[in-house]
Design an enzyme around this catalytic site. Structure first.
Site, PDB file in Angstrom:
ATOM      1  N   GLU A  37       0.840  -1.206   0.000  1.00 44.74           N
ATOM      2  CA  GLU A  37       0.000   0.000   0.000  1.00 44.74           C
ATOM      3  C   GLU A  37       0.874   1.254   0.000  1.00 44.74           C
ATOM      4  OE1 GLU A  37      -3.221   0.125  -0.367  1.00 44.74           O
ATOM      5  OE2 GLU A  37      -4.091  -1.698   0.449  1.00 44.74           O
ATOM      6  N   ASP A  76      -7.374   2.953  -0.397  1.00 42.71           N
ATOM      7  CA  ASP A  76      -8.234   2.231   0.538  1.00 42.71           C
ATOM      8  C   ASP A  76      -7.451   1.772   1.766  1.00 42.71           C
ATOM      9  OD1 ASP A  76      -6.765   0.058  -0.360  1.00 42.71           O
ATOM     10  OD2 ASP A  76      -8.450  -0.942  -1.335  1.00 42.71           O
ATOM     11  N   HIS A 124     -12.686  -2.414  -2.692  1.00 42.76           N
ATOM     12  CA  HIS A 124     -13.586  -3.369  -3.360  1.00 42.76           C
ATOM     13  C   HIS A 124     -15.018  -2.850  -3.398  1.00 42.76           C
ATOM     14  CE1 HIS A 124     -10.181  -6.064  -3.135  1.00 42.76           C
ATOM     15  NE2 HIS A 124     -10.107  -5.796  -1.856  1.00 42.76           N
ATOM     16  N   ASP A 181      -6.472  -2.519  -7.747  1.00 45.84           N
ATOM     17  CA  ASP A 181      -6.483  -3.828  -7.099  1.00 45.84           C
ATOM     18  C   ASP A 181      -6.204  -4.922  -8.126  1.00 45.84           C
ATOM     19  OD1 ASP A 181      -7.093  -5.596  -4.743  1.00 45.84           O
ATOM     20  OD2 ASP A 181      -8.657  -6.280  -6.130  1.00 45.84           O
TER      21      ASP A 181
END
Length: 153
Positions: free
Chosen positions: A49, A72, A122, A132
Site C-alpha cells: 500500500e 483504501d 472493493h 487492485d
C-alpha cells in the site's frame, strides 16, 4: 505555467501476509493516464500500500504538483492525515514498521501539494478496483522482485 493537477489511485495487495505481493497505481492528469504495477516475492500488504503511493509520487514529472491520492489503506491515509508520520520521522521511526518506505514517502511527499482521500476497498470506485486488479496480477506475475526493505518479524 501552473503546476499540473493530478489524481492518483493506489492499491497494494499481498497473497499471504507476509507473502507474494504487488501494487497498482493509476495516474490521471487531464487527458493523460498512466498505469504502474510491480510484484514482489515476499512482502506485506501494508508495504505494498505504501510502496504504491511512493512509486506514484516518484512518477510525477513536475515538482509542486497539486495531487489528490485515493487509497483504501487506512494505514497510509491515517498516518498522513492524522500527521502521525511526521512525529514518527522526528523520532527516527523508532519502533515503527516500514521506516525505509516512510522515509522514501516523506522525501517525495514534500515536493508536492498532496491531499489524501480514503475510499472503501472493493467498492464502487472504478479506478481503485483497477489498481487492485493491477496489484493482484503483479503479485501473481511471472516476474517477482525482491522487496529489499522487508524485515521479517
Amino acid at each position: 505555467m501552473a503546476a499540473p493537477v493530478i489524481t492518483i489511485y493506489t492499491d497494494g495487495s499481498s497473497l499471504g501476509n507476509p507473502g507474494k505481493g504487488g501494487y497498482g497505481v493509476v495516474l490521471i492528469s487531464g487527458p493523460h493516464r498512466k498505469e504502474l504495477s510491480a510484484g514482489f516475492r515476499l512482502t506485506t500488504n501494508n508495504r505494498m500500500e505504501l510502496m504504491a503511493v511512493c512509486v506514484a509520487l516518484e512518477a510525477l514529472k513536475f515538482e509542486g504538483s497539486d495531487v489528490t491520492i485515493y487509497s483504501d489503506s487506512k494505514y497510509v491515509v491515517d498516518a498522513v492525515t492524522q500527521r502521525w508520520v511526521f512525529g514518527w520521522a522526528k523520532k527516527g521511526f523508532s519502533g515503527k514498521k516500514n521506516p525505509d518506505l516512510w522515509s522514501r514517502f516523506l522525501n517525495v511527499y514534500r515536493k508536492h501539494n498532496v491531499r489524501f482521500v480514503w475510499v472503501k476497498g472493493h467498492a464502487e470506485t472504478v479506478e481503485n478496483n483497477r489498481c487492485d486488479t493491477l496489484a493482484v496480477a503483479a503479485a501473481n506475475g511471472p516476474v517477482l522482485l525482491e522487496d529489499r526493505g522487508y524485515q521479517p518479524e
